[in-house]
Design a protein around this motif. Structure first.
Motif, PDB file in Angstrom:
ATOM      1  N   ILE A  28      55.128  43.086  36.582  1.00 33.25           N
ATOM      2  CA  ILE A  28      53.988  42.322  37.091  1.00 33.25           C
ATOM      3  C   ILE A  28      52.741  42.430  36.210  1.00 33.25           C
ATOM      4  N   ASP A  29      51.816  41.485  36.454  1.00 30.02           N
ATOM      5  CA  ASP A  29      50.440  41.537  35.964  1.00 30.02           C
ATOM      6  C   ASP A  29      49.513  41.541  37.170  1.00 30.02           C
ATOM      7  N   MET A  30      48.291  42.095  37.010  1.00 31.33           N
ATOM      8  CA  MET A  30      47.308  42.124  38.095  1.00 31.33           C
ATOM      9  C   MET A  30      46.004  41.469  37.650  1.00 31.33           C
ATOM     10  N   LEU A  31      45.363  40.793  38.608  1.00 29.91           N
ATOM     11  CA  LEU A  31      44.048  40.204  38.412  1.00 29.91           C
ATOM     12  C   LEU A  31      43.142  40.750  39.515  1.00 29.91           C
ATOM     13  N   ILE A  32      42.046  41.402  39.141  1.00 35.52           N
ATOM     14  CA  ILE A  32      41.177  42.058  40.125  1.00 35.52           C
ATOM     15  C   ILE A  32      39.827  41.344  40.153  1.00 35.52           C
ATOM     16  N   GLN A  33      39.410  40.920  41.341  1.00 35.25           N
ATOM     17  CA  GLN A  33      38.150  40.181  41.503  1.00 35.25           C
ATOM     18  C   GLN A  33      37.299  40.849  42.575  1.00 35.25           C
ATOM     19  N   ARG A  34      35.983  40.981  42.321  1.00 39.92           N
ATOM     20  CA  ARG A  34      35.081  41.530  43.327  1.00 39.92           C
ATOM     21  C   ARG A  34      34.324  40.399  44.023  1.00 39.92           C
ATOM     22  N   ASN A  35      34.002  40.618  45.306  1.00 38.32           N
ATOM     23  CA  ASN A  35      33.381  39.553  46.079  1.00 38.32           C
ATOM     24  C   ASN A  35      31.885  39.423  45.821  1.00 38.32           C
ATOM     25  N   ALA A  55      48.571  44.004  32.491  1.00 40.38           N
ATOM     26  CA  ALA A  55      49.977  44.385  32.629  1.00 40.38           C
ATOM     27  C   ALA A  55      50.067  45.762  33.289  1.00 40.38           C
ATOM     28  N   VAL A  56      50.935  45.873  34.305  1.00 45.26           N
ATOM     29  CA  VAL A  56      51.104  47.137  35.036  1.00 45.26           C
ATOM     30  C   VAL A  56      52.575  47.553  34.929  1.00 45.26           C
ATOM     31  N   GLU A  57      52.798  48.787  34.492  1.00 40.77           N
ATOM     32  CA  GLU A  57      54.166  49.267  34.276  1.00 40.77           C
ATOM     33  C   GLU A  57      54.554  50.310  35.323  1.00 40.77           C
ATOM     34  N   ASN A  58      55.835  50.683  35.288  1.00 40.10           N
ATOM     35  CA  ASN A  58      56.386  51.736  36.154  1.00 40.10           C
ATOM     36  C   ASN A  58      56.228  51.418  37.640  1.00 40.10           C
ATOM     37  N   MET A  59      56.405  50.148  37.998  1.00 37.08           N
ATOM     38  CA  MET A  59      56.402  49.746  39.398  1.00 37.08           C
ATOM     39  C   MET A  59      57.843  49.596  39.882  1.00 37.08           C
ATOM     40  N   SER A  60      58.030  49.668  41.168  1.00 36.97           N
ATOM     41  CA  SER A  60      59.360  49.466  41.751  1.00 36.97           C
ATOM     42  C   SER A  60      59.233  48.633  43.024  1.00 36.97           C
ATOM     43  N   VAL A  61      60.307  47.937  43.353  1.00 38.98           N
ATOM     44  CA  VAL A  61      60.321  47.084  44.549  1.00 38.98           C
ATOM     45  C   VAL A  61      61.482  47.501  45.428  1.00 38.98           C
ATOM     46  N   GLU A  82      29.554  49.662  44.286  1.00 38.09           N
ATOM     47  CA  GLU A  82      28.913  49.977  45.553  1.00 38.09           C
ATOM     48  C   GLU A  82      29.933  49.925  46.685  1.00 38.09           C
ATOM     49  N   SER A  83      29.702  50.728  47.727  1.00 38.58           N
ATOM     50  CA  SER A  83      30.701  50.889  48.790  1.00 38.58           C
ATOM     51  C   SER A  83      30.945  49.613  49.579  1.00 38.58           C
ATOM     52  N   GLN A  84      29.939  48.726  49.670  1.00 38.58           N
ATOM     53  CA  GLN A  84      30.112  47.524  50.477  1.00 38.58           C
ATOM     54  C   GLN A  84      30.862  46.413  49.741  1.00 38.58           C
ATOM     55  N   ILE A  85      31.111  46.583  48.449  1.00 36.77           N
ATOM     56  CA  ILE A  85      31.828  45.570  47.679  1.00 36.77           C
ATOM     57  C   ILE A  85      33.319  45.644  47.998  1.00 36.77           C
ATOM     58  N   ARG A  86      33.948  44.471  48.133  1.00 34.84           N
ATOM     59  CA  ARG A  86      35.391  44.400  48.400  1.00 34.84           C
ATOM     60  C   ARG A  86      36.084  43.723  47.227  1.00 34.84           C
ATOM     61  N   PHE A  87      37.381  44.005  47.114  1.00 34.72           N
ATOM     62  CA  PHE A  87      38.115  43.546  45.943  1.00 34.72           C
ATOM     63  C   PHE A  87      39.378  42.794  46.363  1.00 34.72           C
ATOM     64  N   LEU A  88      39.639  41.719  45.640  1.00 38.81           N
ATOM     65  CA  LEU A  88      40.843  40.918  45.843  1.00 38.81           C
ATOM     66  C   LEU A  88      41.757  41.141  44.647  1.00 38.81           C
ATOM     67  N   ILE A  89      42.979  41.569  44.914  1.00 38.29           N
ATOM     68  CA  ILE A  89      43.957  41.784  43.833  1.00 38.29           C
ATOM     69  C   ILE A  89      45.032  40.709  43.931  1.00 38.29           C
ATOM     70  N   GLN A  90      45.194  39.963  42.842  1.00 42.57           N
ATOM     71  CA  GLN A  90      46.279  38.988  42.753  1.00 42.57           C
ATOM     72  C   GLN A  90      47.371  39.553  41.838  1.00 42.57           C
ATOM     73  N   ILE A  91      48.607  39.342  42.223  1.00 46.05           N
ATOM     74  CA  ILE A  91      49.751  39.879  41.475  1.00 46.05           C
ATOM     75  C   ILE A  91      50.612  38.709  40.997  1.00 46.05           C
ATOM     76  N   ARG A  92      50.958  38.741  39.713  1.00 50.95           N
ATOM     77  CA  ARG A  92      51.772  37.674  39.127  1.00 50.95           C
ATOM     78  C   ARG A  92      53.091  38.259  38.632  1.00 50.95           C
ATOM     79  N   ASP A  93      54.172  37.623  39.003  1.00 52.77           N
ATOM     80  CA  ASP A  93      55.503  38.070  38.586  1.00 52.77           C
ATOM     81  C   ASP A  93      55.758  37.581  37.158  1.00 52.77           C
TER      82      ASP A  93
END
Length: 332
Positions: A28-35, A55-61, A82-93
């Motif tokens: 997989i690949d990851m995309l990280i976005q803050r609100n 790119a993220v390695e050593n993952m298992s399903v 900051e603690s009030q910030i939230r994050f959206l992670i998108q994962i691409r196969d």
């Protein structure tokens, strides 16, 4: 977005990663976005308006769960915000780049930045062993906020005032003229009552007719017709969006997809359009908001996800008082 994503503590600078309901591979690949501003993580503690897939390695399903370990490039980058910030992670196969899914990440209190390593007391050499990652729990306890029921107001009963007949002046000297005048007044009163009754009847007829007229259906192109949706949901969505449908048409397609339990189409359309469309982002947030949630097979109430999409809606429409009120209530 349908994934349930969590980071749990392992050791300073490293966290255990879990994404439930993942249907792709472990490559997989990851995309990280803050609100806060919609920026994306480009490197360690570096954020940019441009998308940057990592790119993220050593993952298992296993059994729909994507698990593994995440290093300080992500852990330190998230915890430094900051603690009030939230994050959206998108994962691409990587094996099927058309398959992208994601969700709002939940960070446990046990997750520590790499700087915490300096605060730990070193262990004796004979006690230092290579730690193996603990198995990630197969279930996550979802926080459930009690559903707030809105009290219903009984309609106020309406009373009609009885018409008051005017007092009639009796003149005994001219009895014939008095009777004539009395009859005329009574006839006028009756005529007024009849006219008022006809007016009310005409208003009610016209109002009821207008109310009964159905709202014209939104025009949807054939490429957006769910009856034409093949087994490849992503292709259907891409072909539909190429026709540039109006916002109301997209909302109608999502509503029909929910009713027919074509959940993947509903979720992907929401996630695709909510990034730039404040109305769709608000409706997407309400799908997760306990106050407006209605049981269905496509979405489950989730406070953090509701907050994320309300905040996304607000970035595109800063004057939306409804969204502001819901954020204030949910963030208490």
């Amino acid at each position: 977005m349908a994934l349930r994503i969590e980071l749990d503590g392992y050791k300073p600078g490293i966290a255990k990663f879990l994404a439930q309901k993942w249907s792709g591979s472990s490559n997989i690949d990851m995309l990280i976005q803050r609100n806060q501003d919609g920026y994306y993580l480009s490197g360690l503690n570096q954020w940019s308006p441009e998308k940057n897939w990592h790119a993220v390695e050593n993952m298992s399903v296993y059994n729909g769960q994507l698990t593994g370990q995440i290093g300080e490039w992500l852990v330190d980058s998230l915890l430094s915000q900051e603690s009030q910030i939230r994050f959206l992670i998108q994962i691409r196969d990587k094996q099927n780049e058309n398959y992208v899914d994601g969700g709002v990440v939940s960070i446990a209190d046990s997750v520590l930045a790499s700087t915490a390593l300096n605060l730990q007391t070193a262990l004796p050499n004979d006690e230092q062993t290579i730690a193996q990652p603990d198995p990630v729990s197969d279930s996550i306890i979802e926080e459930q906020t009690p559903l707030i029921e809105e009290s219903s107001l009984d309609p106020e009963s309406e009373t009609l005032a009885e018409p008051i007949e005017p007092e009639l002046e009796i003149i005994p000297v001219e009895p014939v003229k008095s009777k004539s005048r009395l009859g005329l007044i009574v006839a006028i009163i009756i005529g007024c009552i009849v006219l008022i009754g006809l007016g009310i009847a005409a208003w009610y007829f016209l109002f009821s007719k207008n109310q009964s007229q159905p709202t014209p259906a939104v025009q949807i192109s054939g490429q957006c017709n769910l009856n034409n949706a093949s087994t490849d949901d992503l292709t259907f969505i891409q072909q539909c969006l190429q026709t540039k449908p109006e916002t109301d048409a997209i909302i109608q397609i999502i509503t029909e997809a929910k009713k027919t339990e074509k959940c993947n189409i509903a979720q992907r359309l929401y996630a695709n359009q909510a990034q730039t469309n404040s109305k769709i982002a608000m409706l997407y947030a309400k799908e997760y908001d306990e106050k407006y949630y209605e049981a269905n097979n496509c979405f489950k109430a989730d406070k953090e996800t509701a907050i994320y999409w309300y905040e996304t809606s607000l970035t595109n429409d800063a004057n939306n008082t409804f969204v502001k009120d819901r954020l204030t209530e949910l963030q208490k």
